[in-house]
Design a protein around this motif. Structure first.
Motif, PDB file in Angstrom:
ATOM      1  N   PRO A 142       0.777  -1.258   0.006  1.00  0.00           N
ATOM      2  CA  PRO A 142       0.045  -0.041  -0.104  1.00  0.00           C
ATOM      3  C   PRO A 142       0.855   1.267   0.055  1.00  0.00           C
ATOM      4  O   PRO A 142       0.416   2.318  -0.640  1.00  0.00           O
ATOM      5  CB  PRO A 142      -0.797  -0.052   1.293  1.00  0.00           C
ATOM      6  N   MET A 143       1.849   1.103   0.677  1.00  0.00           N
ATOM      7  CA  MET A 143       2.967   2.571   0.599  1.00  0.00           C
ATOM      8  C   MET A 143       3.393   2.728  -0.828  1.00  0.00           C
ATOM      9  O   MET A 143       3.481   3.656  -1.355  1.00  0.00           O
ATOM     10  CB  MET A 143       4.222   2.386   1.464  1.00  0.00           C
ATOM     11  N   ILE A 144       3.746   1.620  -1.506  1.00  0.00           N
ATOM     12  CA  ILE A 144       4.102   1.667  -2.704  1.00  0.00           C
ATOM     13  C   ILE A 144       3.051   2.282  -3.645  1.00  0.00           C
ATOM     14  O   ILE A 144       3.344   3.237  -4.569  1.00  0.00           O
ATOM     15  CB  ILE A 144       4.849   0.554  -3.256  1.00  0.00           C
ATOM     16  N   ALA A 145       1.807   1.858  -3.632  1.00  0.00           N
ATOM     17  CA  ALA A 145       0.761   2.115  -4.296  1.00  0.00           C
ATOM     18  C   ALA A 145       0.482   3.552  -4.226  1.00  0.00           C
ATOM     19  O   ALA A 145      -0.157   4.132  -5.244  1.00  0.00           O
ATOM     20  CB  ALA A 145      -0.617   1.183  -3.990  1.00  0.00           C
ATOM     21  N   ARG A 146       0.415   4.156  -3.076  1.00  0.00           N
ATOM     22  CA  ARG A 146       0.115   5.517  -2.750  1.00  0.00           C
ATOM     23  C   ARG A 146       1.393   6.410  -3.220  1.00  0.00           C
ATOM     24  O   ARG A 146       1.309   7.576  -2.975  1.00  0.00           O
ATOM     25  CB  ARG A 146       0.103   5.674  -1.273  1.00  0.00           C
ATOM     26  N   GLY A 147       2.412   5.781  -3.470  1.00  0.00           N
ATOM     27  CA  GLY A 147       3.569   6.640  -4.154  1.00  0.00           C
ATOM     28  C   GLY A 147       4.572   7.180  -2.912  1.00  0.00           C
ATOM     29  O   GLY A 147       5.158   8.035  -3.227  1.00  0.00           O
ATOM     30  N   HIS A 148       4.604   6.373  -1.746  1.00  0.00           N
ATOM     31  CA  HIS A 148       5.342   6.372  -0.989  1.00  0.00           C
ATOM     32  C   HIS A 148       6.590   5.453  -0.738  1.00  0.00           C
ATOM     33  O   HIS A 148       7.176   5.360   0.021  1.00  0.00           O
ATOM     34  CB  HIS A 148       4.619   6.686   0.679  1.00  0.00           C
ATOM     35  N   GLY A 149       7.003   4.966  -1.769  1.00  0.00           N
ATOM     36  CA  GLY A 149       7.815   3.849  -2.013  1.00  0.00           C
ATOM     37  C   GLY A 149       9.396   4.209  -1.564  1.00  0.00           C
ATOM     38  O   GLY A 149      10.188   3.564  -0.798  1.00  0.00           O
ATOM     39  N   ALA A 150       9.528   5.666  -1.501  1.00  0.00           N
ATOM     40  CA  ALA A 150      10.906   6.168  -1.052  1.00  0.00           C
ATOM     41  C   ALA A 150      11.072   6.164   0.375  1.00  0.00           C
ATOM     42  O   ALA A 150      12.052   6.301   0.824  1.00  0.00           O
ATOM     43  CB  ALA A 150      10.857   7.496  -1.610  1.00  0.00           C
ATOM     44  N   LEU A 151      10.062   6.070   1.007  1.00  0.00           N
ATOM     45  CA  LEU A 151       9.878   6.122   2.281  1.00  0.00           C
ATOM     46  C   LEU A 151       9.762   4.535   2.989  1.00  0.00           C
ATOM     47  O   LEU A 151       9.624   4.597   4.426  1.00  0.00           O
ATOM     48  CB  LEU A 151       8.839   7.007   2.873  1.00  0.00           C
ATOM     49  N   ALA A 152       9.908   3.725   2.289  1.00  0.00           N
ATOM     50  CA  ALA A 152       9.668   2.193   2.591  1.00  0.00           C
ATOM     51  C   ALA A 152      10.859   1.408   3.042  1.00  0.00           C
ATOM     52  O   ALA A 152      10.977   0.324   2.983  1.00  0.00           O
ATOM     53  CB  ALA A 152       8.858   1.678   1.498  1.00  0.00           C
ATOM     54  N   GLY A 153      12.189   2.459   3.219  1.00  0.00           N
ATOM     55  CA  GLY A 153      13.386   1.727   3.421  1.00  0.00           C
ATOM     56  C   GLY A 153      13.309   0.656   4.650  1.00  0.00           C
ATOM     57  O   GLY A 153      13.716  -0.448   4.482  1.00  0.00           O
ATOM     58  N   ALA A 154      12.654   0.939   5.639  1.00  0.00           N
ATOM     59  CA  ALA A 154      12.408   0.077   6.772  1.00  0.00           C
ATOM     60  C   ALA A 154      11.982  -1.013   6.634  1.00  0.00           C
ATOM     61  O   ALA A 154      12.236  -2.197   6.991  1.00  0.00           O
ATOM     62  CB  ALA A 154      12.003   0.874   8.163  1.00  0.00           C
ATOM     63  N   PRO A 155      10.487  -1.104   6.111  1.00  0.00           N
ATOM     64  CA  PRO A 155       9.966  -2.414   5.920  1.00  0.00           C
ATOM     65  C   PRO A 155      10.593  -3.241   4.876  1.00  0.00           C
ATOM     66  O   PRO A 155      10.555  -4.267   4.946  1.00  0.00           O
ATOM     67  CB  PRO A 155       8.316  -1.729   5.335  1.00  0.00           C
ATOM     68  N   ILE A 156      11.249  -2.570   4.025  1.00  0.00           N
ATOM     69  CA  ILE A 156      12.074  -3.364   2.652  1.00  0.00           C
ATOM     70  C   ILE A 156      13.157  -4.199   3.480  1.00  0.00           C
ATOM     71  O   ILE A 156      13.538  -5.242   3.008  1.00  0.00           O
ATOM     72  CB  ILE A 156      12.610  -2.181   1.425  1.00  0.00           C
ATOM     73  N   THR A 157      13.833  -3.342   4.389  1.00  0.00           N
ATOM     74  CA  THR A 157      14.900  -3.987   5.073  1.00  0.00           C
ATOM     75  C   THR A 157      14.343  -5.410   5.963  1.00  0.00           C
ATOM     76  O   THR A 157      14.947  -6.602   5.824  1.00  0.00           O
ATOM     77  CB  THR A 157      15.475  -3.227   6.272  1.00  0.00           C
ATOM     78  N   VAL A 158      13.308  -5.043   6.390  1.00  0.00           N
ATOM     79  CA  VAL A 158      12.683  -6.251   7.259  1.00  0.00           C
ATOM     80  C   VAL A 158      12.272  -7.340   6.374  1.00  0.00           C
ATOM     81  O   VAL A 158      12.658  -8.608   6.527  1.00  0.00           O
ATOM     82  CB  VAL A 158      11.532  -6.081   8.021  1.00  0.00           C
ATOM     83  N   MET A 159      11.881  -7.169   4.994  1.00  0.00           N
ATOM     84  CA  MET A 159      11.418  -8.270   4.241  1.00  0.00           C
ATOM     85  C   MET A 159      12.636  -8.687   3.462  1.00  0.00           C
ATOM     86  O   MET A 159      12.590 -10.034   3.233  1.00  0.00           O
ATOM     87  CB  MET A 159      10.517  -7.394   2.996  1.00  0.00           C
ATOM     88  N   ARG A 160      13.550  -8.037   3.197  1.00  0.00           N
ATOM     89  CA  ARG A 160      14.873  -8.764   2.760  1.00  0.00           C
ATOM     90  C   ARG A 160      15.414  -9.757   3.841  1.00  0.00           C
ATOM     91  O   ARG A 160      15.667 -10.850   3.356  1.00  0.00           O
ATOM     92  CB  ARG A 160      16.047  -7.620   2.433  1.00  0.00           C
TER      93      ARG A 160
END
Length: 225
Positions: A142-160
């Motif tokens: 949902p963050m990516i869909a709302r155009g906020h992907g640039a702020l998603a560093g923390a959840p991306i780190t967890v997903m990795r």
């Protein structure tokens, strides 16, 4: 830059067929995609010369597979692809694989080559994968869909990090099944189970690769080493 100094993720994104080549040589392109080809090959004790040669052949060959190059897709299209091609598919695959594994263990539990503990391991994988996919569906996507992907560093780190755990679980699955190789006298159910496991493994690795090396790279590039 020479092919050998590029990361597995970069090569997997750019060269059709590279993922199959890396898998054949047991190079971890999905969880270890930020390693250079040189570093990954050295760690695996693999000669890089034939790999580089094959990569050059693949790079010079037109992609005749007819498959879409998801590198060029929008983030929204990528998310939709991941949901339909991987999330939905895993939710169909795992319950049946668990059922088959239980049946094989119940019927052939007295055999030394029976995959003892496989059903329990697959059940644990299903729980971990479901939790992981829910986090992506409820928070990250949902963050990516709302155009906020640039702020998603923390959840991306967890997903990795969780992708790394999935990679460990896949290796354990292979250990329990002799490299997903059925014994000669295996029954039809046993063979069907292992065929399904091979498909699941291939799909999960492609799933992780698509997220780590394509989608996540757009918002939180991994350092190459």
């Amino acid at each position: 830059m020479e092919l050998i100094e590029q990361s597995l993720g970069q090569l997997a994104r750019r060269i059709p067929g590279a993922t199959r080549l890396f898998d054949a040589h047991r190079l971890d392109f999905c969880c270890g995609g930020n390693k250079t080809l040189r570093a990954a090959a050295e760690a695996a004790g693999v000669d890089t010369a034939p790999i580089v040669e094959e990569l050059q052949v693949l790079a010079g060959r037109a992609d005749a597979s007819g498959e879409r190059d998801w590198q060029d897709a929008s983030a929204t299209e990528l998310v939709e692809h991941i949901l339909s091609r991987y999330h939905a598919v895993h939710r169909e695959q795992l319950p049946e694989l668990i059922r088959l594994a239980r049946k094989v263990e119940q019927v052939h539990g007295d055999r030394a080559d029976c995959p003892h503990g496989l059903a329990e391991h697959l059940s644990a994988m299903a729980q971990e994968l479901e939790s992981h996919m829910r986090k992506e569906e409820d928070v990250l996507f949902p963050m990516i869909a709302r155009g906020h992907g640039a702020l998603a560093g923390a959840p991306i780190t967890v997903m990795r990090m969780e992708h790394d755990d999935h990679g460990v679980a896949l290796r354990r699955m292979e250990e329990l099944t002799d490299g997903i190789t059925a014994p000669r006298a295996a029954c039809t159910t046993w063979r069907a189970l292992y065929a399904g496991l091979r498909t699941f493994r291939q799909d999960l690795m492609a799933h992780i690769h698509t997220e780590n090396n394509i989608l996540f790279e757009r918002f939180a590039p991994a350092a190459v080493h």
